[in-house]
Design a protein around this motif. Structure first.
Motif, short mmCIF file in Angstrom:
data_model
loop_
_atom_site.label_atom_id
_atom_site.label_comp_id
_atom_site.label_asym_id
_atom_site.label_seq_id
_atom_site.Cartn_x
_atom_site.Cartn_y
_atom_site.Cartn_z
N THR A 60 -8.13 1.04 -1.23
CA THR A 60 -8.32 0.01 0.16
C THR A 60 -8.96 0.86 1.35
O THR A 60 -9.80 0.21 1.88
CB THR A 60 -7.00 -0.30 0.45
N TRP A 119 -3.69 2.47 -2.15
CA TRP A 119 -4.06 2.53 -0.72
C TRP A 119 -5.47 3.54 -0.61
O TRP A 119 -6.03 3.22 0.19
CB TRP A 119 -2.71 3.88 -0.24
N ASN A 120 -5.45 4.48 -1.48
CA ASN A 120 -7.03 5.22 -1.21
C ASN A 120 -8.23 4.27 -1.71
O ASN A 120 -8.99 4.40 -1.11
CB ASN A 120 -7.04 6.23 -2.20
N LEU A 162 0.72 -1.22 0.14
CA LEU A 162 -0.22 -0.14 -0.04
C LEU A 162 0.79 1.25 -0.06
O LEU A 162 0.26 2.31 -0.57
CB LEU A 162 -0.86 -0.10 1.42
N GLU A 163 2.03 1.09 0.65
CA GLU A 163 2.94 2.24 0.66
C GLU A 163 3.50 2.89 -0.80
O GLU A 163 3.93 3.78 -1.00
CB GLU A 163 4.18 2.05 1.75
#
Length: 496
Positions: A216, A213-214, A206-207
């Motif tokens: 999720t 990331w958004n 996710l990083e």
């Protein structure tokens, strides 16, 4: 058990990376499903963005090819079928073009359920969240219930079964509160035994991906029913997510067009009205188009059309297909004989002979369809829909056009003869189109673009519904490389 393990090992070999624990479970369940002798079974594979659905599907398709087992890849739209074909490495088709056929040559706009002659075939359907099952008024496809017709088609032939793949966090079909094709309970209502698995484990870090990331983060808010406050997107701390103020939008869009072309860039909005504003600005300030419609314009079909494909040289449904021993069915040359679908995208090659009849404006155009082997077709287009805030001609406009053309054949006193002539009239059958640089999220669903610009417009806390969160999730996950948040409010960012 040993046979199942052998099949699982072959699927595993076709992965491009080491499968996750969830994917290992999926391989095991798929192996059992494929080897089962039970007839009325369906496999439901759900998965969120970044969980590796595409890798699993690609491995399954490669395995089917190696074993020379029959399969067919389907998707709800032409763009979704193109995306599926690209990552699965095999031809994919729209559901409508495979399960329906024209009722007769005189009733081009009536489609009945086709007969499935593909014995012992595995049907794999991607983007199943888009499959509707509400019978809209005046539907001309089968029963009007797409999922019902798909199930009937697949399971009417000996040895055929279905794998449904989709993301429950995406928007459901228009007018429905949930996606029936992703509901175990709904599928069991057909008398089916359902094997279900939901992939939740994110494959990529996710990083490393702001898009992921958004997406999720939004998916978890939807899952946990935490949708009463503005979602806090990370728009500045990731290289693949960027906040774009209005005064930089034209320059940034221009850069995207230079990098990926107009077909690799999309603006996603919440209404046809806002889409019109963006389309007008893009055409005037970036593309320098002065005419209402120009060569090179990107347009989207706004209503199903059955007339122009009937005039274009095509293959019959049985031609061009594989022998019974072939592992998959190759695509028909061009678009096939069926119809030009609502949502299909085309590039205007040439535009000529603009004229007015019946209170509407028309032009002759040559269109190229990039999602259908770049097939070109000569059509008459209706210019009035280009900048309309309605999705297509309104009911009143459609009735006015019908009545005007109807009155143009006074010599035909027999109602049936006049209706037959109406069905063959090029003006009544003019292709309804809209500009396709900016579209609503439902129109974008199922497709992917390298660069996606998201415009949510003015939004208040009263608008924070599950539909909004699914809209935002769906919009973000249309991007493969870069998301641009247009005029995003500071309260909607976590790294402002």
């Amino acid at each position: 058990m040993a046979i199942s393990e052998d099949l699982g090992a072959l699927i595993r070999q076709n992965f491009t990376h080491n499968p996750t624990k969830e994917q290992e479970k999926a391989i095991s369940l798929l192996s059992d499903f494929l080897l089962s002798r039970e007839r009325d079974t369906v496999f439901l594979l759900k998965g969120y963005a970044g969980t590796g659905k595409t890798s699993l599907l690609a491995a399954l398709v490669r395995t089917m090819q190696q074993l020379r087992q029959r399969f067919m890849l389907l998707a709800p739209t032409g763009r979704a079928a193109k995306v599926l074909s690209s990552y699965a490495g095999a031809p994919a088709f729209t559901i409508h073009r495979k399960i329906y056929r024209q009722k007769s040559l005189t009733e081009m706009d009536v489609f009945q359920n086709d007969i499935n002659l593909k014995q012992d075939t595995l049907f794999i359907v991607d983007e199943a969240s888009m499959i509707a099952n509400e019978a809209g008024g005046g539907s001309i496809f089968g029963t009007g219930r797409l999922l019902d017709d798909l199930m009937q088609y697949v399971y009417s032939c000996e040895g055929c079964r279905l794998v449904l793949v989709g993301d429950t966090a995406q928007l459901p079909p228009v007018g429905e509160e949930m996606s029936p094709a992703l509901s175990r309970q709904f599928l069991e209502g057909y008398g089916m035994e359902v094997t279900e698995l939901c992939l939740t484990q994110v494959v990529r870090q996710l990083e490393e991906s702001g898009i992921l990331w958004n997406a999720t983060m939004l998916r978890r808010l939807i899952q946990d029913d935490e949708m009463s406050a503005f979602p806090k997107l990370r728009g500045k701390s990731f290289p693949d997510v960027r906040v774009v103020p209005g005064d930089e939008l034209i320059e940034t869009l221009n850069d995207s067009y230079r990098q990926h072309g107009i077909d690799g860039t999309i603006v996603v909005t919440r209404s046809n009205k806002r889409a019109n504003i963006f389309n007008g600005g893009i055409r005037a300030r970036i593309l320098d188009y002065e005419e209402e419609l120009s060569g090179g314009d990107l347009v989207m079909v706004a209503k199903n059309n059955y007339y122009w494909t009937s005039l274009s040289p095509t293959l019959s449904k049985g031609e061009g297909e594989s022998s019974p021993d072939s592992p998959f069915t190759p695509p028909l040359e061009g678009m096939g004989e069926a119809f030009i679908a609502n949502g299909d995208v085309a590039v205007v090659r040439r535009i000529r002979n603009e004229r007015s009849f019946y209170g509407f404006r028309f032009a002759d155009a040559t269109l190229m369809f990039p999602d259908y082997e770049r097939k070109e077709m000569d059509v008459t287009v209706l210019l009035d829909t280009l900048q309309s805030e309605a999705p297509a001609l309104t009911r009143q406009q459609q009735e006015a056009l019908f009545n005007a053309v109807w009155e143009d054949y006074p010599e035909l006193t027999n109602k049936r003869d006049r209706m037959k002539r109406l069905r063959q009239d090029p003006y009544y059958n003019a292709l309804q189109i809209k500009y396709a640089y900016a579209v609503t999220c439902h129109k974008a669903q199922g497709g992917q673009w390298e660069h996606v610009y998201i415009d949510q417009g003015y939004i208040t806390e009263e608008m924070l519904t599950p539909d909004y969160f699914r809209w935002l999730y769906t919009a973000i996950t249309r991007a493969t490389e870069q998301v641009y948040l247009v005029n995003w409010p500071e309260e909607g960012l976590s790294d402002a």
